[in-house]
Design a protein around this motif. Structure first.
Motif, mmCIF file in Angstrom:
data_model
loop_
_atom_site.group_PDB
_atom_site.id
_atom_site.type_symbol
_atom_site.label_atom_id
_atom_site.label_comp_id
_atom_site.label_asym_id
_atom_site.label_seq_id
_atom_site.Cartn_x
_atom_site.Cartn_y
_atom_site.Cartn_z
ATOM 1 N N MET A 1 7.382 -2.314 -11.697
ATOM 2 C CA MET A 1 7.237 -2.393 -10.246
ATOM 3 C C MET A 1 8.333 -1.545 -9.575
ATOM 4 O O MET A 1 9.611 -1.889 -9.846
ATOM 5 C CB MET A 1 7.120 -3.783 -9.630
ATOM 6 N N ASN A 2 7.995 -0.726 -8.617
ATOM 7 C CA ASN A 2 8.937 -0.083 -8.066
ATOM 8 C C ASN A 2 9.142 -0.537 -6.566
ATOM 9 O O ASN A 2 8.279 -1.207 -5.854
ATOM 10 C CB ASN A 2 8.673 1.671 -8.037
ATOM 11 N N ARG A 3 9.864 0.355 -5.795
ATOM 12 C CA ARG A 3 10.339 -0.157 -4.404
ATOM 13 C C ARG A 3 9.039 0.022 -3.572
ATOM 14 O O ARG A 3 8.951 -0.775 -2.542
ATOM 15 C CB ARG A 3 11.448 0.957 -3.934
ATOM 16 N N ILE A 4 8.318 1.064 -3.759
ATOM 17 C CA ILE A 4 7.034 1.121 -2.849
ATOM 18 C C ILE A 4 6.164 0.040 -3.119
ATOM 19 O O ILE A 4 5.454 -0.448 -2.234
ATOM 20 C CB ILE A 4 6.275 2.515 -3.033
ATOM 21 N N ASP A 5 5.916 -0.428 -4.287
ATOM 22 C CA ASP A 5 5.007 -1.463 -4.837
ATOM 23 C C ASP A 5 5.777 -2.757 -3.983
ATOM 24 O O ASP A 5 4.779 -3.594 -3.703
ATOM 25 C CB ASP A 5 4.877 -1.570 -6.115
ATOM 26 N N LEU A 6 6.699 -2.920 -4.048
ATOM 27 C CA LEU A 6 7.383 -4.184 -3.447
ATOM 28 C C LEU A 6 7.350 -4.099 -2.026
ATOM 29 O O LEU A 6 7.025 -4.859 -1.247
ATOM 30 C CB LEU A 6 9.030 -4.201 -3.712
ATOM 31 N N GLN A 7 7.534 -2.804 -1.435
ATOM 32 C CA GLN A 7 7.130 -2.752 0.147
ATOM 33 C C GLN A 7 5.817 -2.892 0.565
ATOM 34 O O GLN A 7 5.513 -3.861 1.478
ATOM 35 C CB GLN A 7 7.462 -1.117 0.566
ATOM 36 N N THR A 8 4.860 -2.522 -0.402
ATOM 37 C CA THR A 8 3.411 -2.509 -0.020
ATOM 38 C C THR A 8 3.101 -4.333 -0.227
ATOM 39 O O THR A 8 2.423 -4.732 0.524
ATOM 40 C CB THR A 8 2.552 -1.948 -0.945
ATOM 41 N N LEU A 9 3.768 -5.003 -1.158
ATOM 42 C CA LEU A 9 3.407 -6.511 -1.486
ATOM 43 C C LEU A 9 3.899 -7.239 -0.062
ATOM 44 O O LEU A 9 3.531 -7.973 0.237
ATOM 45 C CB LEU A 9 4.157 -6.922 -2.679
ATOM 46 N N ALA A 10 5.279 -6.946 0.178
ATOM 47 C CA ALA A 10 5.939 -7.399 1.356
ATOM 48 C C ALA A 10 4.772 -7.344 2.612
ATOM 49 O O ALA A 10 4.684 -8.497 3.344
ATOM 50 C CB ALA A 10 7.165 -6.864 1.611
ATOM 51 N N ASN A 11 4.392 -6.138 2.838
ATOM 52 C CA ASN A 11 3.520 -6.026 4.137
ATOM 53 C C ASN A 11 2.011 -6.889 4.042
ATOM 54 O O ASN A 11 1.583 -7.578 4.692
ATOM 55 C CB ASN A 11 3.266 -4.551 4.147
ATOM 56 N N GLU A 12 1.588 -6.844 2.606
ATOM 57 C CA GLU A 12 0.420 -7.606 2.586
ATOM 58 C C GLU A 12 0.746 -9.332 2.474
ATOM 59 O O GLU A 12 -0.094 -9.725 2.947
ATOM 60 C CB GLU A 12 -0.259 -7.321 1.052
ATOM 61 N N ARG A 13 1.760 -9.608 1.672
ATOM 62 C CA ARG A 13 2.049 -11.067 1.964
ATOM 63 C C ARG A 13 2.110 -11.540 3.416
ATOM 64 O O ARG A 13 1.750 -12.410 3.828
ATOM 65 C CB ARG A 13 3.133 -11.243 1.123
ATOM 66 N N LEU A 14 2.848 -10.494 4.097
ATOM 67 C CA LEU A 14 2.959 -10.808 5.692
ATOM 68 C C LEU A 14 1.648 -10.742 6.471
ATOM 69 O O LEU A 14 1.309 -11.724 7.159
ATOM 70 C CB LEU A 14 3.681 -9.828 6.567
#
Length: 137
Positions: A1-14
């Motif tokens: 998992m990379n930084r972009i994946d984590l950013q995407t997950l953060a936005n999705e969870r929100l």
């Protein structure tokens, strides 16, 4: 998992937390909102690792946690956060609410007030915790 994946997950969870909040599912909204911050802070850690400093041997093991305060430290943002909350009373209050979140909240019943307070502390623009995290990821 990379930084972009984590950013995407953060936005999705929100976004998922907002859907649950609007549907009156307070406990789920609370839980997912906190995970959004966790994913965001892990994106900050991934951003830090682009540096030329090679992390200590057990650094990655330390990152597999759910403690938001410890993730701030691992992201190298503790001093920055301390400075920013001192300068910004709104961010200070919001961080107090957000850092109380814990992974085990999934086993707790949360009220509408609890869920709304956490969501607001995370999303308020410009002083919420999520806009602050986004500045560093």
């Amino acid at each position: 998992m990379n930084r972009i994946d984590l950013q995407t997950l953060a936005n999705e969870r929100l976004a998922e937390a907002k859907i649950l909040l609007d549907a009156g599912k307070w406990s789920g909204a609370y839980y997912l909102a906190g995970y959004a911050v966790e994913c965001g802070l892990k994106a900050c850690i991934a951003n830090l690792l682009k540096s030329e400093i090679f992390p200590e041997k057990d650094f990655s093991d330390k990152c597999y946690i759910h403690d938001l305060g410890k993730l701030v430290v691992l992201a190298g943002l503790k001093t920055k956060l301390d400075t920013d909350v001192t300068a910004n009373a709104n961010l200070d209050g919001y961080w107090d609410i957000v850092r109380a979140w814990k992974e085990t909240s999934r086993y707790e019943q949360k009220s509408q007030a609890d869920a709304q307070a956490l969501y607001d502390a995370i999303t308020r623009d410009p002083d919420g915790v999520f806009p602050w995290v986004q500045l560093h990821w």
